[in-house]
Motif scaffolding. Structure first.
Motif, short mmCIF file in Angstrom:
data_model
loop_
_atom_site.label_atom_id
_atom_site.label_comp_id
_atom_site.label_asym_id
_atom_site.label_seq_id
_atom_site.Cartn_x
_atom_site.Cartn_y
_atom_site.Cartn_z
N GLY A 2 47.07 39.74 42.68
CA GLY A 2 46.20 38.94 42.18
C GLY A 2 45.42 38.09 43.21
O GLY A 2 44.17 37.60 43.41
N ILE A 3 46.09 37.80 44.56
CA ILE A 3 45.49 37.16 45.46
C ILE A 3 44.30 38.20 46.17
O ILE A 3 43.26 37.63 46.53
CB ILE A 3 46.57 36.72 46.80
CG1 ILE A 3 47.38 35.60 46.18
CG2 ILE A 3 45.63 36.45 48.11
CD1 ILE A 3 48.36 35.31 47.24
N LEU A 4 44.62 39.29 46.15
CA LEU A 4 43.85 40.37 46.76
C LEU A 4 42.48 40.50 45.86
O LEU A 4 41.24 40.37 46.14
CB LEU A 4 44.24 41.73 46.76
CG LEU A 4 43.52 42.94 47.23
CD1 LEU A 4 42.84 42.69 48.36
CD2 LEU A 4 44.24 44.15 46.99
N GLY A 24 42.76 38.52 38.79
CA GLY A 24 43.23 37.82 39.82
C GLY A 24 44.10 36.65 39.38
O GLY A 24 45.41 36.58 39.61
N MET A 25 43.63 35.87 38.56
CA MET A 25 44.27 34.66 37.87
C MET A 25 45.23 35.02 37.17
O MET A 25 46.49 34.45 37.30
CB MET A 25 43.39 33.79 37.23
CG MET A 25 42.28 33.33 38.12
SD MET A 25 42.55 31.93 39.24
CE MET A 25 42.30 30.78 38.13
N GLY A 70 52.90 36.49 38.10
CA GLY A 70 54.10 36.64 39.20
C GLY A 70 54.86 35.28 39.29
O GLY A 70 55.96 35.21 39.63
N ILE A 71 54.00 33.98 39.14
CA ILE A 71 54.60 32.72 39.25
C ILE A 71 55.54 32.62 38.03
O ILE A 71 56.81 32.15 38.45
CB ILE A 71 53.56 31.86 39.11
CG1 ILE A 71 52.69 31.80 40.47
CG2 ILE A 71 54.22 30.34 39.07
CD1 ILE A 71 51.56 30.60 40.43
N LEU A 86 29.28 40.19 35.01
CA LEU A 86 30.55 40.66 34.57
C LEU A 86 31.86 41.06 35.17
O LEU A 86 32.88 40.65 34.85
CB LEU A 86 29.99 41.51 33.15
CG LEU A 86 31.40 41.77 32.29
CD1 LEU A 86 31.91 40.79 31.71
CD2 LEU A 86 30.79 42.89 31.46
N LEU A 87 31.34 41.70 36.18
CA LEU A 87 32.47 42.27 37.22
C LEU A 87 33.06 41.06 37.97
O LEU A 87 34.15 41.14 38.20
CB LEU A 87 31.79 43.24 38.18
CG LEU A 87 32.65 43.73 39.38
CD1 LEU A 87 33.84 44.65 38.84
CD2 LEU A 87 32.06 44.48 40.33
N SER A 88 32.22 40.09 38.26
CA SER A 88 32.75 38.89 38.90
C SER A 88 33.77 37.97 37.89
O SER A 88 34.82 37.87 38.28
CB SER A 88 31.68 37.77 39.22
OG SER A 88 31.04 38.45 40.19
#
Length: 509
Positions: free
Chosen positions: A247-249, A219-220, A226-227, A210-212
């Motif tokens: 998000g990238i981090l 992140g997505m 941002g985009i 679930l953490l994944s």
């Protein structure tokens, strides 16, 4: 450890019969619906604005939240389909999509409509990877599968074209909410015919962490936000870059976790296959260039060539129709040209269209623009059809859902980033070109070509003409710059793809 050859292997090929092709027609229903819903609201904006009276920010979220949520959930929903069954999850997603559509149609406030559109985006993220992965499992023969993916991508492109047309017809006779109710009859048709679809799931798959899922989703969504912030407010907005960096981090932490946890959400070994990674990059960049440059084409038609909105709208249908033709034509070219060479050909055709864009002027014939648009759309159709086929076919059958989510994410983010970055760069160039203008240039005119046109309507004839000539010149410079940057990116992509495929051939893969 699995080798690339193992990952590329598949069960013994067998030809699909009437049941599979009829099942593909059934899968066209949710595919059309998801793509139509992304564009069907465009013409409804004036009437829903009058009814719900949303603020400017709310109006942006009404149109943007759909793709925002869809992009964030694609990979997770694809992986979930692998585990609980793709047909089952697709059915659940379609029913929830129809319910959310009814909520949107009868929303009594802007916030309720935004919430309904968010649910539509999440359920759309269920539908797309499940549809793709079912096609992957139903068609084991390589040539038949490529044709099936061509039909799928043609349906998706056709949906984006049909959205505004169907929306326009409904709005002529009914209230704004009617544009959302298209999904209800399609849902009932799908439920009646869904018995033709087989069920596929990975019986050995373990429940993922679930953490994944939370790390990937956060992140997505952060990158997508941002985009979109850049697309709305400009490339110089610091908060947008903070959101993208965060998000990238988070995605980087997610990817690292996939290497060490027992039951990863996605198989990272797929990314070690050069063809898989190179094709994903090609899909991303193809949609990046296509979406970003059509932002300029729409303005060029109305504000440079002076065509009416109706004529401009009809002309924008042409690229969508050509994209559909490219999607259907791509599988046929494999009779004479290898798959990788056809993808390279698609990039070259797109490049030709972009280079023609760099030559457009205010007095250029409309035929030239049509030729450029044809090249861009036809090449993109080739890339999307064969690219999705290659990416999804690389994965083992049991992981087709997760890989379908990855494939859809690359096209979704490519499209969003193309609009955001190429649009922002074009705006920056336009503003810089307008700075040394004469005193007739107002602040409104310095921001956009549309603003310059609006400002010119309040000026005397001579000043109006001077302003429009200068603004059109500045816009063309921004268009040329965006097309040149896109051309350079495509050239690099062609070189990268050729080197990658040659290396694979030389290594005997």
């Amino acid at each position: 450890m699995e080798t690339e050859a193992t990952l590329l292997s598949s069960p013994v090929s067998s030809l699909a019969g009437r049941r599979e092709w009829t099942g593909l027609a059934v899968l066209a229903l949710p595919t059309l619906l998801v793509s139509m819903d992304a564009t069907v609201t465009y013409l409804a904006i004036p009437s829903l604005s009058a009814s719900l009276k949303p603020t400017g920010a709310q109006l942006l979220w009404i149109t943007d939240i759909y793709t925002f949520m869809e992009g964030g959930f694609l990979i997770i929903m694809g992986a979930l389909g692998d585990r609980i069954g793709r047909k089952r999850l697709l059915t659940i997603g379609f029913v929830l999509f129809a319910i959310a559509s009814v909520m949107a149609a009868f929303a009594g406030s802007a916030n309720l409509l935004i919430a309904a559109r968010a649910i539509l985006g999440i359920t759309g993220a269920i539908i797309l990877p499940c549809t793709l992965s079912l096609i992957r499992n139903m068609f084991q023969d390589e040539r038949q599968r490529t044709i099936a993916f061509g039909i799928y991508t043609a349906c998706y492109s056709g949906g984006t074209m049909l959205g505004p047309l169907i929306g326009g017809v409904l709005l002529t006779h009914f209230w704004w909410g009617s544009v959302f109710l298209i999904s209800v009859p399609l849902m009932f048709l799908f439920l009646l015919a869904s018995g033709l679809l087989p069920e596929y799931r990975d019986t050995e798959a373990k429940q993922f962490s679930l953490l994944s899922a939370v790390l990937l989703l956060a992140g997505m969504l952060s990158v997508t936000y941002g985009i979109k912030y850049i697309a709305e407010s400009g490339i110089e907005k610091f908060a947008a870059w903070i959101s993208i960096a965060a998000g990238i981090l988070l995605i980087s932490i997610f990817l690292y976790a996939q290497k060490i946890i027992r039951n990863p959400l996605i198989n990272l070994r797929l990314f070690s296959i050069p063809t898989f990674s190179a094709t994903l990059a090609t899909l991303f960049l193809g949609l990046f260039c296509w979406s970003g440059l059509y932002l300029f084409v729409a303005q060029y038609l109305q504000l440079v060539l002076g065509l009416t909105p109706m004529i401009s709208g009809l002309l924008t249908l042409l690229p969508a129709a050509i994209t559909m033709a490219g999607c259907m034509l791509a599988p046929q070219t494999l009779r004479w040209i290898p798959r990788t060479a056809t993808i390279i050909l698609g990039n070259i055709i797109m490049l030709a269209g972009m280079l023609i864009f760099t030559q457009l002027e205010a007095d250029t014939s409309l035929i030239v623009l049509i030729i450029a648009s044809t090249c861009l759309s036809l090449g993109c159709g080739f890339i999307v059809t064969l690219g999705i086929d290659m990416v999804v076919s690389v994965a083992p059958h049991e992981q087709a859902g997760a890989v379908s989510g990855i494939s859809e994410s690359s096209t979704t983010f490519g499209s969003a980033l193309g609009v955001a970055l190429l649009g922002s760069i074009g705006t920056a160039v336009y503003r810089s070109e307008m700075l040394p203008a004469s005193e007739v240039v107002t602040e409104e005119a310095r921001n956009t070509l549309g603003g310059a046109w609006a400002a010119s309507q309040q000026m005397p004839n001579q000043s109006s003409t001077t302003l429009l000539v200068h603004a059109r010149s500045a816009f063309l410079e921004s268009f040329h710059t965006a097309a040149l940057l896109a051309s350079a990116a495509i050239i690099l992509m062609i070189v990268f793809f050729i080197v990658t495929t040659l290396n694979r051939s030389s290594n005997g893969k």
